[in-house]
Design a protein around this motif. Structure first.
Motif, PDB file in Angstrom:
ATOM      1  N   TYR A 124       0.822  -1.219   0.000  1.00 33.70           N
ATOM      2  CA  TYR A 124       0.000   0.000   0.000  1.00 33.70           C
ATOM      3  C   TYR A 124       0.850   1.261   0.000  1.00 33.70           C
ATOM      4  O   TYR A 124       0.488   2.270  -0.620  1.00 33.70           O
ATOM      5  N   THR A 135       3.798   1.648  -1.459  1.00 37.78           N
ATOM      6  CA  THR A 135       4.291   1.832  -2.827  1.00 37.78           C
ATOM      7  C   THR A 135       3.169   2.224  -3.772  1.00 37.78           C
ATOM      8  O   THR A 135       3.305   3.162  -4.571  1.00 37.78           O
ATOM      9  N   ARG A 136       2.040   1.526  -3.703  1.00 34.90           N
ATOM     10  CA  ARG A 136       0.928   1.825  -4.597  1.00 34.90           C
ATOM     11  C   ARG A 136       0.435   3.258  -4.435  1.00 34.90           C
ATOM     12  O   ARG A 136       0.187   3.966  -5.419  1.00 34.90           O
ATOM     13  N   ASN A 137       0.310   3.698  -3.184  1.00 36.52           N
ATOM     14  CA  ASN A 137      -0.226   5.027  -2.934  1.00 36.52           C
ATOM     15  C   ASN A 137       0.745   6.133  -3.328  1.00 36.52           C
ATOM     16  O   ASN A 137       0.332   7.200  -3.792  1.00 36.52           O
ATOM     17  N   LYS A 181       6.290  -4.522  -4.209  1.00 39.99           N
ATOM     18  CA  LYS A 181       6.418  -3.351  -5.080  1.00 39.99           C
ATOM     19  C   LYS A 181       5.996  -3.684  -6.513  1.00 39.99           C
ATOM     20  O   LYS A 181       5.299  -2.904  -7.160  1.00 39.99           O
ATOM     21  N   SER A 228       2.229  -4.029  -6.568  1.00 35.59           N
ATOM     22  CA  SER A 228       1.540  -2.744  -6.432  1.00 35.59           C
ATOM     23  C   SER A 228       1.512  -2.010  -7.773  1.00 35.59           C
ATOM     24  O   SER A 228       0.490  -1.424  -8.144  1.00 35.59           O
ATOM     25  N   PHE A 229       2.618  -2.051  -8.497  1.00 40.50           N
ATOM     26  CA  PHE A 229       2.666  -1.423  -9.821  1.00 40.50           C
ATOM     27  C   PHE A 229       1.733  -2.138 -10.791  1.00 40.50           C
ATOM     28  O   PHE A 229       0.990  -1.507 -11.551  1.00 40.50           O
ATOM     29  N   ARG A 260      -0.958  -3.971 -10.142  1.00 36.82           N
ATOM     30  CA  ARG A 260      -2.362  -3.738  -9.798  1.00 36.82           C
ATOM     31  C   ARG A 260      -2.807  -2.340 -10.226  1.00 36.82           C
ATOM     32  O   ARG A 260      -3.932  -2.152 -10.687  1.00 36.82           O
ATOM     33  N   LEU A 261      -1.926  -1.375 -10.063  1.00 34.84           N
ATOM     34  CA  LEU A 261      -2.294   0.007 -10.399  1.00 34.84           C
ATOM     35  C   LEU A 261      -2.453   0.193 -11.901  1.00 34.84           C
ATOM     36  O   LEU A 261      -3.341   0.924 -12.348  1.00 34.84           O
TER      37      LEU A 261
END
Length: 215
Positions: free
Chosen positions: A127, A129-131, A174, A177-178, A180-181
């Motif tokens: 979260y 990294t994603r945010n 990480k 997260s990338f 998923r985004l």
């Protein structure tokens, strides 16, 4: 008193003493220093003006604050969950030319990531990294993102190598997260749409408020 007496002041936070850094932060505020946060989530302290015991900043940590609901009734996007949501809101308000203040006479002791435990975890890294990626993607033009990209990558690489025992799952978090985004770009669009509504500052002016070094 301060937030009611200043029409441009949208939110006021307590002076937050992070565990282990209490004396350092007290010394800084006595010299009229204020916390500055940039896109890499790196905190610095810079000299600032002070009025009525309120330090004016471009970033407030929302563990202790008062805010005016007249501007944004529901301040946080629910998909942030935790991490960097206060950065997003702080930046949005700065773009719209509102001021944020730290009241030095209101003091709290802050246990960083206390609800998540201090140890790194997959969920925390994911979260975080994603945010940060959401903020990086939503607030800046392609030209600025391209300029900042090498530093952004170095920052995340250093996070991975700084925890040797956990480097595998940090890297996995990480990458996920990338991934998923990129499949859920509407999150970036939601942030970008709201910050564009009523925006006043140009990107160049915004970078100057973030940090002198960034500008």
């Amino acid at each position: 008193n301060w937030i009611e007496g200043d029409k441009n002041l949208w939110a006021v936070s307590s002076l937050i003493l992070d565990r282990g850094k209490e004396e350092q932060i007290k010394a800084m505020t006595e010299r009229w220093m204020v916390r500055i946060m940039n896109v890499f989530w790196l905190q610095a302290w810079e000299k600032t003006n002070i009025k009525n015991d309120v330090l004016y900043t471009n970033f407030l940590c929302w563990c202790s604050f008062l805010y005016k609901k007249s501007l944004i009734e529901e301040p946080f996007f629910d998909f942030y969950k935790f991490y960097a949501e206060d950065m997003q809101l702080s930046w949005e308000l700065i773009l719209k030319w509102y001021e944020l203040g730290i009241c030095r006479k209101s003091v709290i002791h802050h246990f960083w990531s206390g609800t998540m435990n201090m140890r790194p975890s997959y969920v925390k890294i994911f979260y975080e990294t994603r945010n940060l990626l959401i903020n990086y993607s939503a607030f800046f033009s392609f030209k600025t993102k391209f300029k900042l990209l090498p530093l952004f990558l170095i920052f995340h690489l250093l996070q991975i190598v700084s925890i040797p025992k956990n480097s595998f799952y940090v890297l996995k978090a990480k990458i996920n997260s990338f991934s998923r985004l990129t499949k859920n770009k509407e999150l970036v669009h939601k942030v970008r749409d709201r910050i564009s509504n009523g925006r006043v500052l140009s990107e160049k002016e915004f970078l100057k408020t973030m940090s002198r070094k960034m500008a």
